[in-house]
Write an enzyme that holds these catalytic residues in place. Structure first.
Site, short mmCIF file in Angstrom:
data_model
loop_
_atom_site.label_atom_id
_atom_site.label_comp_id
_atom_site.label_asym_id
_atom_site.label_seq_id
_atom_site.Cartn_x
_atom_site.Cartn_y
_atom_site.Cartn_z
N ILE B 17 0.79 -1.26 0.05
CA ILE B 17 0.07 0.03 -0.12
C ILE B 17 0.88 1.22 -0.12
O ILE B 17 1.91 1.24 0.78
CB ILE B 17 -0.89 -0.13 1.22
N ASP B 18 0.60 2.25 -0.76
CA ASP B 18 1.38 3.53 -0.83
C ASP B 18 0.88 4.59 -0.19
O ASP B 18 -0.20 4.61 0.62
CB ASP B 18 1.88 3.87 -2.32
N ALA B 19 1.29 5.60 -0.24
CA ALA B 19 0.99 6.74 0.53
C ALA B 19 -0.27 7.33 0.14
O ALA B 19 -0.95 7.99 0.88
CB ALA B 19 2.00 8.18 0.26
N ALA B 20 -0.84 7.03 -1.05
CA ALA B 20 -2.43 7.19 -1.29
C ALA B 20 -3.29 6.27 -0.53
O ALA B 20 -4.42 6.48 -0.89
CB ALA B 20 -2.59 7.31 -2.67
N GLY B 21 -2.96 5.14 -0.06
CA GLY B 21 -3.69 4.26 0.76
C GLY B 21 -4.22 3.25 0.01
O GLY B 21 -5.13 2.40 0.62
#
Lengths: 140, 140, 140, 140
Positions: B17-21
Site C-alpha cells: 500500500i502506498d501513500a495514497a492508501g
C-alpha cells in the site's frame, strides 16, 4: 563522523510510504544502498564493474538501523555515508539520514565482507580498494 | 477463461500500500510474478532450474494491466492465471485478480519470449514446455 | 513525441536486476513513477500536496509496457515522459527509456483517472491541472 | 528460542535476487515483515485492523540482521519468529531463517514501540495485546 561524509539525496516516493502512512522500515535499505552504489562509483569502484570482473564480491553480512523520526512522502532528506572499521576482511559503513535543518531521522550501518565469489570464501580486501575507502573513513 | 485457471493467493501487505492508501500499481507485478513462478513450478518448469540450466530464458517483452477497483491492505484476493497464445517463439499469460465474492479488482497480461541467453536471440519454445503450458491454456 | 519531453535519469541498481541478470520487468514501474513524481513537482503539482489536500486523487487505471532491449546493472538511462490524451476525467502519460546513444530500451504508458478520494467516484480533472499538463502534451 | 516459534514460509523469488546472484540484503525485511503480519493475524491482532482503528501504532524503531549463508532463488526456507522483551512501551521480535535441514541462513530482530498515531507519542502497549504476544515469547 568528524570527516566530511559522502552525501546522497533521498526523496521518499509514493511507494516508499506504507499503509501506516510512514516509510516502510525495510525500504530504508534500498535508499542506503543507492547511496552506497553512488559512493562506490565516486571512489572509483563501481559495483557493476566489481561484479562483472568477478575477482571478489562485497556482500553485506550485518546491518542495523534505528528509526528516530517518522519519514513521510516527499520529505527532502540526505543520506550521509562514512566508512568505518576497514580491516583485512572487510569494512563497515555508517549512514545518517538528515533533513536540511540537520534533524536526524535515522541512523544505520552495514558491514561488508570480501569474498571470492567462486569459493564463497573470505578473501583479503584488495589494498587499492582499502586506500580508496580510507578517504571517506572517520577512523583514519 | 473457460478452462480452470491456476490460482495463487494474494494478500496485500503493509508495504504493498502506498501513500495514497491503496496498492501501488507497480507492486501488482510482483504478485503476478509470484503466481507465475508458482505456476511454472506446478507445471514442472521451475524458474530457478530454467535459469541454472541456461538453455533458454523467458523474458517478459510486453505487459499490461487494468485496475478496476482499489486494492487495500489485508484484502484476501486471488490471482487467477491462464495461458494464452502459445506460438513458436513464446506465450502469453492472462491474470485476473478477484476476491472471494468473485469481484474483479484487476486484469493483466504478460507476453514471454523464448530467447537463447548467450546470444540474446529468439529461440523456439521447447516442445515439452509448450505441451506443459497447453494444459492451462484457454485457447486449446 | 514531437514536443520536448520531460527527462528523468534512471540508473538501474543492484536490486533492480533479478536472478536472470536483467531488470525485473515489474521494477520498471518504480522508475516510471519516480519520473512521474518528479514531473508533477516540476509542473507545480507535487503528489505529496495533492494527497495531503485530499480534494482529488489521480490513481493509475491502466498501464502497459514493452521491453525492447535487456536493461542491465548500472546502465545510464533516461526516462522521457510526455503527456497524452488529456480529457474531462483524466490523462495519459507516455514513457520512453533511452540511453545516451538514443537507443530505445522500453516504452510504456499509464492512464490516470481523477477521482474524489472519499466517494471513490470520478471527478473532473481540475482546469488548472489540465493547463499545467498541456505544456508537456504531445497532442496540443 | 526454547518456545515453539511461529513459522512462515520464505521462498526467494526471481526479484529477491540481485545482480550479484544472491538475496538483496534489504529484501530480507519484506519477508520478515510478511512473517510478522501473518503472526499478528494469528494472535488476533491483524495489522489492517490496528491501522483502521487508529488507537495505537507499532512502528519499528530498531532492526538488525546477520547474513550467515547466501540465499538463492527458489530455496525453500522458513522464517521462525519469537517475541522477546515485552515491556511497557513495546516489544521485540527475533527471526531466524532456516532451511529444511535446520541450517541457519540469517538471524534478525525488530523492536516495535507503541505510539499514539495522532500525537506521535509513546503510549502504553495495551494489556490485551501484551497477553497475546506472551504466548509466543521466549522469555515468559
Amino acid at each position: 563522523m568528524d570527516q566530511t561524509p559522502f552525501r546522497h539525496p533521498f526523496l521518499p516516493t509514493l511507494y516508499d510510504i506504507d499503509a501506516a502512512g510512514v516509510l516502510f522500515f525495510g525500504h530504508l535499505f534500498r535508499h542506503l544502498h543507492d547511496a552506497y552504489e553512488a559512493f562506490m562509483a565516486e571512489v572509483g569502484w563501481p559495483l557493476p564493474e566489481i561484479i562483472a570482473e568477478g575477482r571478489f564480491a562485497l556482500p553485506i553480512v550485518h546491518t542495523s538501523a534505528d528509526y528516530l523520526l517518522p519519514i513521510r512522502h516527499g520529505q527532502a532528506l540526505m543520506v550521509e555515508l562514512a566508512v568505518t572499521e576497514i580491516d583485512e576482511s572487510g569494512f563497515g559503513i555508517d549512514y545518517r539520514i538528515r533533513d536540511a535543518d540537520n534533524r536526524l531521522y535515522a541512523t544505520a550501518s552495514t558491514r561488508h565482507r570480501c569474498i571470492a565469489p567462486e569459493a564463497q570464501k573470505r578473501c583479503p580486501l584488495p589494498e587499492a580498494l582499502r586506500r580508496s575507502l580510507r578517504h571517506y573513513s572517520n577512523s583514519r
